[in-house]
Enzyme design. Structure first.
Site: not given
Ligand code: AMP
Length: 569
Positions: A244, A246, A251, A270, A299, A339, A415, A421
């Protein structure tokens, strides 16, 4: 329990730096408290009146607190101001002046008084708050006054957070940590920690079996891991994966339910803060979802009205504000990409495999509208396809890709490799940016004198401790330096916070309380024993202030170690 007794526990908690001791003091405190008061005790020891998503705050700023103290002890305001200047802590000022017996006032009574003060609204509420709070302070023992005076100004920090409370509850029922996972699992889907404590106290661990998500109460969000290449990702969670885009936005957990016979929508960030009022346009967009009760994960991202292109995070984040909401909504429209679905009409999907949740999501949300859409997704077993998709997403101005394990449950609050990611810089240098906590700042010299701050010390998290990882003196724009100075000034504390662990030589000019999260991009992670993290960031650059993240959401030392290993492989 009397508030006097609770204050003695608070003092013991404040004095000890040892987490084990904090846990055992908490367990003792929880054992002594009744099911009717344990929830209030839990909120109070965390310096709150309710779980943060409920937004119950006293709304008493420092200046107002000075007036309250003057009134409570019938002293001249100038004397109070002078004392505050000398002591640097409102709690100590109140404690010095207090002489109340406070012997019989109970925790429940103090808590109710605080709630009433918090609920005071409308004309004249300011004055009512002052006189009520002054009356309460006047009744408390000096020790009680110390802690109550700190709550409104957010200074009742005893050096631990939710996770230590969960440990304390485990020790209360089992005498060790063995029930922690079970309690945490319940907490992950039902974040009212007071209610969790009450259930464990009243019914024991078996009471937690009945806990399931409830629309209106946020679920702790799932978080992603990193891996260095598409091949590694397939190896780990393949053969088939869901890819998907990102989105680099906000969030947004979406809760739809009915209250008093009316459809209600709540959004949580978040951080589990209730952000519903900030996004009236998105609330309206959710009207398209024909469902009675449901919880979605999504998101929200801004887009350019003319070109339809996504906006960078710095612009989207301007929508996170409390004033001029309608105006900014017109200027910076948002689109909600849904999502995941976690709950619907009494049924939790937390343990349902992702592929099934996705099917349910597609039937519930249906076709996409201008402001709300199901996140597009592709199922693949090819590394080539993953790389192509990432290229496409990046060319659309997106942050990268989220690659998801098809049959994984929704890992609330965790996590893990169920989501991976993959960002622009994955595969070269350090695979991800690092969310650090600002521990302190050094005054600027030379050109920087005008900015206030000249360097700042940041740390990563290990449990509830923060370990230094970098002293940053370059890589900020002039504007970022000024911004950092402004923010650091508002968060200054005169003593090293208990949670910070660092080498004496790195001690900053000014300590900053655990609050300010910054996203740092580094060229390399290296071994450096001078930093208590054991690792350091080379050529760090400040990407942005991460207001939507709390200290608990900073990068952990074990994640940093994984990033270090990844760059070697
Ligand atoms: P990170 O904050 O870098 O750990 O990445 C996770 C964050 O990506 C999540 O908290 C979401 O806010 C964001 N996000 C963006 N697109 C997506 C997606 N398709 N699925 C899940 N999370 C997503």
């Amino acid at each position: 329990m009397t508030f006097k007794e609770l204050s003695q526990y608070l003092e013991r908690l404040e004095k000890t730096p040892s987490r084990n001791e904090i846990t055992s003091i908490l367990a003792e405190l929880f054992k002594k408290s009744s099911p009717g008061e344990i929830d209030k005790i839990v909120y109070l020891v965390l310096g709150n009146l309710a779980p943060s998503y409920q937004g119950v705050v006293l709304n008493i700023a420092e200046r107002m607190m000075l007036r309250i103290i003057a009134q409570a002890y019938d002293e001249d305001i100038n004397k109070i101001k002078a004392l505050y200047k000398e002591k640097g802590d409102l709690g100590t000022v109140a404690e010095e002046l207090a002489s109340g017996e406070g012997g019989s006032i109970s925790v429940g009574e103090v808590y109710s008084a605080l709630i009433e003060i918090a609920n005071e609204a409308g004309a004249g509420s300011q004055e009512k708050k002052i006189s009520r709070m002054a009356k309460l302070l006047g009744e408390l023992t000096p020790l009680g006054a110390r802690f109550v005076a700190r709550i409104p100004v957010g200074k009742l920090r005893l050096g631990f957070s939710d996770m230590t409370i969960l440990d304390g509850l485990s020790y209360m029922v089992k005498g060790d940590k063995s029930a922690r996972v079970e309690i945490e699992t319940a907490f992950n889907v039902f974040v009212d920690i007071g209610v969790i404590a009450k259930i464990v106290k009243a019914k024991g661990l078996s009471g937690l079996k009945g806990i399931k998500p409830m629309a209106g109460i946020p679920i702790r969000p799932s978080l992603a891991e990193r891996l260095p290449s598409a091949e590694k990702i397939l190896e780990k969670i393949g053969p088939k994966v869901a890819v998907e885009p990102k989105y680099d936005g906000l969030r947004t957990e979406v809760h739809i339910f009915s209250q008093d016979g009316k459809r209600k929508v709540s959004f949580f960030s978040r951080n589990l803060e209730n952000t519903t009022r900030m996004f009236p346009d998105l609330v309206e967009a959710t009207a398209e979802i024909k469902v009675k009760t449901a919880i979605f994960d999504a998101e929200a991202i801004g887009y350019d009205l003319k070109t339809g292109k996504f906006l960078p995070f710095q612009e989207t984040v301007q929508r996170k504000r409390k004033h001029d909401i309608e105006e900014i909504a017109k200027k910076l429209p948002l689109k909600l990409f849904v999502f995941d679905i976690l709950y619907k009409d009494g049924k939790s999907f937390i343990d349902t495999p992702f592929s099934e949740r996705r099917k349910i999501l597609e039937t519930v949300v249906g076709k996409s509208g201008a402001k709300l859409e199901i996140t597009r997704q592709e199922i693949t077993d090819s590394a080539e396809t993953i790389r192509d998709l990432i290229k496409t997403y990046l060319s659309e101005g997106l942050e990268g890709a989220m690659i998801k394990k098809i049959d994984a449950p929704y890992k609330a609050g965790a996590r893990g490799y169920h989501w991976i990611k993959y960002k622009k810089n994955t595969g070269g240098g350090v695979a991800d940016t690092i969310d650090c906590l600002v521990l302190g700042v050094n005054k600027g010299r030379g050109k920087r004198a005008g900015f206030g701050v000249g360097a700042f010390l940041v740390g990563v998290r290990q449990g509830e401790k923060f370990k230094s990882v970098s002293k940053i003196g370059t890589g900020l724009t002039d504007e970022q330096w000024r911004e950092l100075d402004k923010r650091a000034k508002a968060l200054e504390v005169n003593q090293k916070p208990k949670e910070y662990e660092l080498h004496k030589n790195l001690e900053p000019d000014v300590w900053v309380k655990p609050s300010l999260v910054v996203e740092i991009l580094a060229d390399e992670i290296t071994k450096r024993p001078i930093h208590s993290a054991g690792l350091a960031l080379r050529f760090p650059r400040l990407i942005r202030f991460r207001d939507e993240k709390s200290p608990e959401q900073t990068t952990t030392l074990s994640e940093l170690n994984k990033l270090y290993q990844m760059q070697k492989s």
